[in-house]
Design a protein around this motif. Sequence first.
Motif, PDB file in Angstrom:
ATOM      1  N   UNK A   1      32.944  44.156  46.349  1.00  0.00           N
ATOM      2  CA  UNK A   1      32.789  43.203  45.258  1.00  0.00           C
ATOM      3  C   UNK A   1      31.632  42.271  45.599  1.00  0.00           C
ATOM      4  N   UNK A   2      30.808  41.927  44.606  1.00  0.00           N
ATOM      5  CA  UNK A   2      29.732  40.959  44.821  1.00  0.00           C
ATOM      6  C   UNK A   2      29.965  39.751  43.922  1.00  0.00           C
ATOM      7  N   UNK A   3      30.004  38.574  44.535  1.00  0.00           N
ATOM      8  CA  UNK A   3      30.242  37.330  43.809  1.00  0.00           C
ATOM      9  C   UNK A   3      29.057  36.395  43.987  1.00  0.00           C
TER      10      UNK A   3
ATOM     11  N   UNK B   1      34.651  45.306  42.671  1.00  0.00           N
ATOM     12  CA  UNK B   1      34.917  46.134  43.843  1.00  0.00           C
ATOM     13  C   UNK B   1      36.349  45.968  44.308  1.00  0.00           C
ATOM     14  N   UNK B   2      36.551  46.106  45.615  1.00  0.00           N
ATOM     15  CA  UNK B   2      37.898  46.120  46.176  1.00  0.00           C
ATOM     16  C   UNK B   2      38.642  44.808  46.077  1.00  0.00           C
ATOM     17  N   UNK B   3      37.913  43.686  45.989  1.00  0.00           N
ATOM     18  CA  UNK B   3      38.529  42.384  45.738  1.00  0.00           C
ATOM     19  C   UNK B   3      38.373  42.100  44.249  1.00  0.00           C
ATOM     20  N   UNK B   4      39.480  41.942  43.530  1.00  0.00           N
ATOM     21  CA  UNK B   4      39.410  41.848  42.069  1.00  0.00           C
ATOM     22  C   UNK B   4      39.020  40.444  41.605  1.00  0.00           C
ATOM     23  N   UNK B   5      38.623  40.366  40.346  1.00  0.00           N
ATOM     24  CA  UNK B   5      38.291  39.073  39.739  1.00  0.00           C
ATOM     25  C   UNK B   5      39.486  38.128  39.792  1.00  0.00           C
ATOM     26  N   UNK B   6      40.679  38.651  39.546  1.00  0.00           N
ATOM     27  CA  UNK B   6      41.882  37.819  39.617  1.00  0.00           C
ATOM     28  C   UNK B   6      42.089  37.263  41.021  1.00  0.00           C
ATOM     29  N   UNK B   7      41.859  38.112  42.039  1.00  0.00           N
ATOM     30  CA  UNK B   7      41.976  37.664  43.433  1.00  0.00           C
ATOM     31  C   UNK B   7      41.026  36.497  43.709  1.00  0.00           C
ATOM     32  N   UNK B   8      39.788  36.638  43.248  1.00  0.00           N
ATOM     33  CA  UNK B   8      38.766  35.627  43.494  1.00  0.00           C
ATOM     34  C   UNK B   8      39.093  34.324  42.767  1.00  0.00           C
ATOM     35  N   UNK B   9      39.517  34.451  41.505  1.00  0.00           N
ATOM     36  CA  UNK B   9      39.849  33.266  40.716  1.00  0.00           C
ATOM     37  C   UNK B   9      41.002  32.497  41.354  1.00  0.00           C
ATOM     38  N   UNK B  10      41.992  33.235  41.847  1.00  0.00           N
ATOM     39  CA  UNK B  10      43.142  32.594  42.484  1.00  0.00           C
ATOM     40  C   UNK B  10      42.713  31.852  43.746  1.00  0.00           C
ATOM     41  N   UNK B  11      41.870  32.468  44.560  1.00  0.00           N
ATOM     42  CA  UNK B  11      41.424  31.838  45.804  1.00  0.00           C
ATOM     43  C   UNK B  11      40.600  30.579  45.541  1.00  0.00           C
ATOM     44  N   UNK B  12      39.815  30.585  44.459  1.00  0.00           N
ATOM     45  CA  UNK B  12      38.948  29.452  44.151  1.00  0.00           C
ATOM     46  C   UNK B  12      39.643  28.380  43.319  1.00  0.00           C
ATOM     47  N   UNK B  13      40.748  28.746  42.677  1.00  0.00           N
ATOM     48  CA  UNK B  13      41.425  27.799  41.793  1.00  0.00           C
ATOM     49  C   UNK B  13      40.697  27.574  40.487  1.00  0.00           C
ATOM     50  N   UNK B  14      39.861  28.536  40.092  1.00  0.00           N
ATOM     51  CA  UNK B  14      39.136  28.465  38.820  1.00  0.00           C
ATOM     52  C   UNK B  14      38.758  29.867  38.389  1.00  0.00           C
ATOM     53  N   UNK B  15      38.505  30.047  37.112  1.00  0.00           N
ATOM     54  CA  UNK B  15      38.189  31.370  36.586  1.00  0.00           C
ATOM     55  C   UNK B  15      36.779  31.781  36.983  1.00  0.00           C
ATOM     56  N   UNK B  16      36.666  32.952  37.588  1.00  0.00           N
ATOM     57  CA  UNK B  16      35.362  33.514  37.919  1.00  0.00           C
ATOM     58  C   UNK B  16      34.735  34.087  36.645  1.00  0.00           C
ATOM     59  N   UNK B  17      33.477  33.747  36.400  1.00  0.00           N
ATOM     60  CA  UNK B  17      32.775  34.218  35.208  1.00  0.00           C
ATOM     61  C   UNK B  17      32.348  35.674  35.373  1.00  0.00           C
TER      62      UNK B  17
END
Length: 315
Positions: A183-185, A197-213
């Motif tokens: 995954x590229x962020x 990629x292997x880390x999903x958008x939902x995973x990233x949003x949860x870790x950051x506490x905000x919605x990933x665009x």
Amino acid sequence: MAEIATQRLGMVAQDIAQAANVLQNGGLVAFPTETVYGLGADARDDRAVARIYEAKDRPSFNPLIVHVPTIEAAKALVHWTKAAQKLADAFWPGPLTLVLPIRADAGISKLVTAGLDTLAIRLPDAPLARDLLTAFGGPVSAPSANTSGQISPTRAQHVLDDLTGRIEAVLDGGACSVGLESTILGLAGDPTLLRPGGVTRDDLSKALGRLVLLRDENATISAPGQIKSHYAPRAQVRLNAENWNTNEARLGFGDIECDLNLSTKRDLTEAAANLFEFLHRLDAMNRPTIAVSPIPDTGLGIAINDRLNRAAADR
């Protein structure tokens, strides 16, 4: 390009030291990460990085990912942020690449960034990759170890079949466990998903506490893996096949009769790990078309469908 004797190396300390020596002398080494095999070069050496583009026939406007062995090594290359630290704590080492503003004193070849003011950087999880990075002692630029636009390699033999004579060595660490590129962020502005990629958008949003665009598909290239035709076999690819046509190679998903099945249990993690390996095998059947069953467009399925859509795109 002159023919090069390509060595197949193993996993013992002597092989790792030999591979590190090749990198230190400006050579190219393919090595396994948990995602796919990468084609490594010293990211500070213009000539070595130029050889990556030459060996892969890769467009020079397509930037490269730099691999490092520690978070501290990453901080020396980019302007680190609180968001980057949160994500590194959650997902590094692992299949996540962060794109951050590059430091003026990073010493990275401008060929790596393709003229951008950001750097894509990752700390891989595969032990052999980490051992090589530590032995080398510097940043390693490493796109997938295959001819540009074709199926990514998940085994050493895939690399040897494609790049023998173009690179110095392949470290054979067996099959890659994830099987899809990272995954590229993007973190140069609002957190934006540049490649699934292997880390999903939902995973990233949860870790950051905000919605990933989500990235605008029509935007200029800002990270690897954004070219519309990519990951392609020689055969044409037909997606969302509900039934099979005569003389097609059949890639199934779920309880279905086919030549190879990504996952009879409809397990998306299993399907991702099998995707490129099975595309290689089906392409070797020399049929005009590879037909693919529908894949759910949720979770890891989003990354699988991204690769399949690029594989099926006009060339």
